[in-house]
Motif scaffolding. Structure first.
Motif, PDB file in Angstrom:
ATOM      1  N   LYS A  62      17.212  52.283  26.452  1.00  0.00           N
ATOM      2  CA  LYS A  62      16.888  53.705  26.273  1.00  0.00           C
ATOM      3  C   LYS A  62      16.847  54.092  24.793  1.00  0.00           C
ATOM      4  CE  LYS A  62      18.639  55.469  30.637  1.00  0.00           C
ATOM      5  NZ  LYS A  62      19.700  56.264  31.279  1.00  0.00           N
ATOM      6  N   LEU A  63      17.813  53.570  24.014  1.00  0.00           N
ATOM      7  CA  LEU A  63      17.884  53.938  22.602  1.00  0.00           C
ATOM      8  C   LEU A  63      16.811  53.273  21.748  1.00  0.00           C
ATOM      9  CD1 LEU A  63      21.759  53.851  22.104  1.00  0.00           C
ATOM     10  CD2 LEU A  63      20.278  55.874  22.125  1.00  0.00           C
ATOM     11  N   TRP A  64      16.436  52.039  22.104  1.00  0.00           N
ATOM     12  CA  TRP A  64      15.465  51.274  21.311  1.00  0.00           C
ATOM     13  C   TRP A  64      14.382  50.696  22.223  1.00  0.00           C
ATOM     14  CZ3 TRP A  64      20.761  50.756  20.395  1.00  0.00           C
ATOM     15  CH2 TRP A  64      21.195  51.266  19.182  1.00  0.00           C
ATOM     16  N   PRO A  65      13.582  51.549  22.845  1.00  0.00           N
ATOM     17  CA  PRO A  65      12.583  51.051  23.806  1.00  0.00           C
ATOM     18  C   PRO A  65      11.490  50.196  23.170  1.00  0.00           C
ATOM     19  CG  PRO A  65      12.226  53.374  23.360  1.00  0.00           C
ATOM     20  CD  PRO A  65      13.514  53.001  22.692  1.00  0.00           C
ATOM     21  N   ASP A  66      11.251  50.373  21.872  1.00  0.00           N
ATOM     22  CA  ASP A  66      10.188  49.621  21.200  1.00  0.00           C
ATOM     23  C   ASP A  66      10.680  48.376  20.474  1.00  0.00           C
ATOM     24  OD1 ASP A  66       8.332  51.528  22.051  1.00  0.00           O
ATOM     25  OD2 ASP A  66       8.731  52.785  20.303  1.00  0.00           O
ATOM     26  N   ALA A  67      11.984  48.098  20.546  1.00  0.00           N
ATOM     27  CA  ALA A  67      12.509  46.900  19.881  1.00  0.00           C
ATOM     28  C   ALA A  67      11.948  45.658  20.568  1.00  0.00           C
ATOM     29  CB  ALA A  67      14.029  46.886  19.947  1.00  0.00           C
ATOM     30  N   PRO A  68      11.546  44.659  19.788  1.00  0.00           N
ATOM     31  CA  PRO A  68      10.984  43.438  20.374  1.00  0.00           C
ATOM     32  C   PRO A  68      11.994  42.739  21.284  1.00  0.00           C
ATOM     33  CG  PRO A  68      10.705  43.467  17.989  1.00  0.00           C
ATOM     34  CD  PRO A  68      11.583  44.615  18.336  1.00  0.00           C
ATOM     35  N   VAL A  69      11.491  42.193  22.378  1.00  0.00           N
ATOM     36  CA  VAL A  69      12.308  41.424  23.311  1.00  0.00           C
ATOM     37  C   VAL A  69      11.890  39.958  23.204  1.00  0.00           C
ATOM     38  CG1 VAL A  69      12.861  41.040  25.746  1.00  0.00           C
ATOM     39  CG2 VAL A  69      12.595  43.383  24.865  1.00  0.00           C
ATOM     40  N   VAL A  70      12.883  39.075  23.054  1.00  0.00           N
ATOM     41  CA  VAL A  70      12.610  37.648  22.913  1.00  0.00           C
ATOM     42  C   VAL A  70      13.526  36.843  23.825  1.00  0.00           C
ATOM     43  CG1 VAL A  70      11.873  37.872  20.502  1.00  0.00           C
ATOM     44  CG2 VAL A  70      14.252  37.299  21.021  1.00  0.00           C
ATOM     45  N   GLU A  71      13.087  35.629  24.108  1.00  0.00           N
ATOM     46  CA  GLU A  71      13.934  34.663  24.804  1.00  0.00           C
ATOM     47  C   GLU A  71      14.825  34.011  23.753  1.00  0.00           C
ATOM     48  OE1 GLU A  71      13.928  34.331  28.127  1.00  0.00           O
ATOM     49  OE2 GLU A  71      12.349  35.839  28.197  1.00  0.00           O
ATOM     50  N   ALA A  72      16.059  33.733  24.124  1.00  0.00           N
ATOM     51  CA  ALA A  72      17.005  33.121  23.190  1.00  0.00           C
ATOM     52  C   ALA A  72      17.965  32.218  23.949  1.00  0.00           C
ATOM     53  CB  ALA A  72      17.779  34.203  22.439  1.00  0.00           C
ATOM     54  N   VAL A  73      18.696  31.437  23.195  1.00  0.00           N
ATOM     55  CA  VAL A  73      19.770  30.610  23.734  1.00  0.00           C
ATOM     56  C   VAL A  73      21.031  31.019  22.995  1.00  0.00           C
ATOM     57  CG1 VAL A  73      20.656  28.267  23.987  1.00  0.00           C
ATOM     58  CG2 VAL A  73      18.209  28.688  24.190  1.00  0.00           C
ATOM     59  N   SER A  74      22.057  31.407  23.743  1.00  0.00           N
ATOM     60  CA  SER A  74      23.314  31.784  23.084  1.00  0.00           C
ATOM     61  C   SER A  74      24.312  30.646  23.189  1.00  0.00           C
ATOM     62  CB  SER A  74      23.890  33.063  23.697  1.00  0.00           C
ATOM     63  OG  SER A  74      24.260  32.852  25.040  1.00  0.00           O
ATOM     64  N   LEU A  75      24.938  30.362  22.059  1.00  0.00           N
ATOM     65  CA  LEU A  75      25.996  29.370  21.985  1.00  0.00           C
ATOM     66  C   LEU A  75      27.313  30.137  21.985  1.00  0.00           C
ATOM     67  CD1 LEU A  75      24.572  27.072  19.161  1.00  0.00           C
ATOM     68  CD2 LEU A  75      24.125  26.994  21.618  1.00  0.00           C
ATOM     69  N   MET A  76      28.158  29.853  22.937  1.00  0.00           N
ATOM     70  CA  MET A  76      29.417  30.577  23.083  1.00  0.00           C
ATOM     71  C   MET A  76      30.572  29.603  22.928  1.00  0.00           C
ATOM     72  SD  MET A  76      28.200  33.595  23.851  1.00  0.00           S
ATOM     73  CE  MET A  76      29.533  34.517  24.560  1.00  0.00           C
ATOM     74  N   GLY A  77      31.675  30.116  22.458  1.00  0.00           N
ATOM     75  CA  GLY A  77      32.892  29.330  22.363  1.00  0.00           C
ATOM     76  C   GLY A  77      34.084  30.231  22.540  1.00  0.00           C
ATOM     77  N   GLU A  78      35.159  29.682  23.063  1.00  0.00           N
ATOM     78  CA  GLU A  78      36.381  30.457  23.185  1.00  0.00           C
ATOM     79  C   GLU A  78      37.545  29.641  22.669  1.00  0.00           C
ATOM     80  OE1 GLU A  78      37.752  29.647  27.730  1.00  0.00           O
ATOM     81  OE2 GLU A  78      36.330  31.278  27.405  1.00  0.00           O
ATOM     82  N   ASN A  79      38.553  30.327  22.252  1.00  0.00           N
ATOM     83  CA  ASN A  79      39.739  29.681  21.720  1.00  0.00           C
ATOM     84  C   ASN A  79      40.473  28.984  22.855  1.00  0.00           C
ATOM     85  OD1 ASN A  79      42.205  28.977  20.617  1.00  0.00           O
ATOM     86  ND2 ASN A  79      42.349  30.829  19.376  1.00  0.00           N
ATOM     87  N   GLN A  80      40.448  27.681  22.867  1.00  0.00           N
ATOM     88  CA  GLN A  80      41.096  26.904  23.913  1.00  0.00           C
ATOM     89  C   GLN A  80      42.621  26.905  23.770  1.00  0.00           C
ATOM     90  OE1 GLN A  80      39.159  25.318  26.450  1.00  0.00           O
ATOM     91  NE2 GLN A  80      37.604  26.592  25.501  1.00  0.00           N
ATOM     92  N   ASN A  81      43.128  27.419  22.653  1.00  0.00           N
ATOM     93  CA  ASN A  81      44.575  27.462  22.416  1.00  0.00           C
ATOM     94  C   ASN A  81      45.194  28.784  22.842  1.00  0.00           C
ATOM     95  OD1 ASN A  81      44.558  24.906  21.134  1.00  0.00           O
ATOM     96  ND2 ASN A  81      43.778  25.892  19.299  1.00  0.00           N
ATOM     97  N   SER A  82      44.369  29.792  23.146  1.00  0.00           N
ATOM     98  CA  SER A  82      44.911  31.109  23.496  1.00  0.00           C
ATOM     99  C   SER A  82      45.345  31.101  24.953  1.00  0.00           C
ATOM    100  CB  SER A  82      43.878  32.198  23.245  1.00  0.00           C
ATOM    101  OG  SER A  82      42.802  32.053  24.130  1.00  0.00           O
ATOM    102  N   GLU A  83      46.226  32.030  25.250  1.00  0.00           N
ATOM    103  CA  GLU A  83      46.751  32.126  26.621  1.00  0.00           C
ATOM    104  C   GLU A  83      45.921  33.045  27.468  1.00  0.00           C
ATOM    105  OE1 GLU A  83      50.857  33.122  26.384  1.00  0.00           O
ATOM    106  OE2 GLU A  83      51.244  31.497  25.025  1.00  0.00           O
TER     107      GLU A  83
END
Length: 83
Positions: A62-83
């Motif tokens: 709604k706020l940015w209806p004209d912003a370009p839309v693209v396909e992407a790949v996200s690389l995620m990581g989480e802290n394996q040491n956290s509880e």
């Protein structure tokens, strides 16, 4: 994740696909997840958000209806040491 694993997974995507990581704070984590995403580009001016947002996010759309839309790949990581 090692480079060999990352190359193997990323080679399944179009080589022109944008690769992104989550925004915010510091430190480093191992990559634990890789997800295809549809992003709306350059919609977050605040420093604490990543530059881009999910294309399906209704508020962003709604706020940015004209912003370009693209396909992407996200690389995620989480802290394996956290509880």
């Amino acid at each position: 994740m090692k480079v060999r694993e990352l190359i193997n997974i990323l080679s399944q995507f179009d080589p022109e696909t944008r690769v992104v990581v989550a925004g915010y704070e510091g430190g480093f984590n191992d990559i634990t997840e890789i997800h295809p995403q549809r992003l709306r580009l350059n919609v977050n001016p605040e420093w604490y958000y990543g530059s881009h947002g999910l294309a399906e996010d209704e508020e962003i759309r709604k706020l940015w209806p004209d912003a370009p839309v693209v396909e992407a790949v996200s690389l995620m990581g989480e802290n394996q040491n956290s509880e």
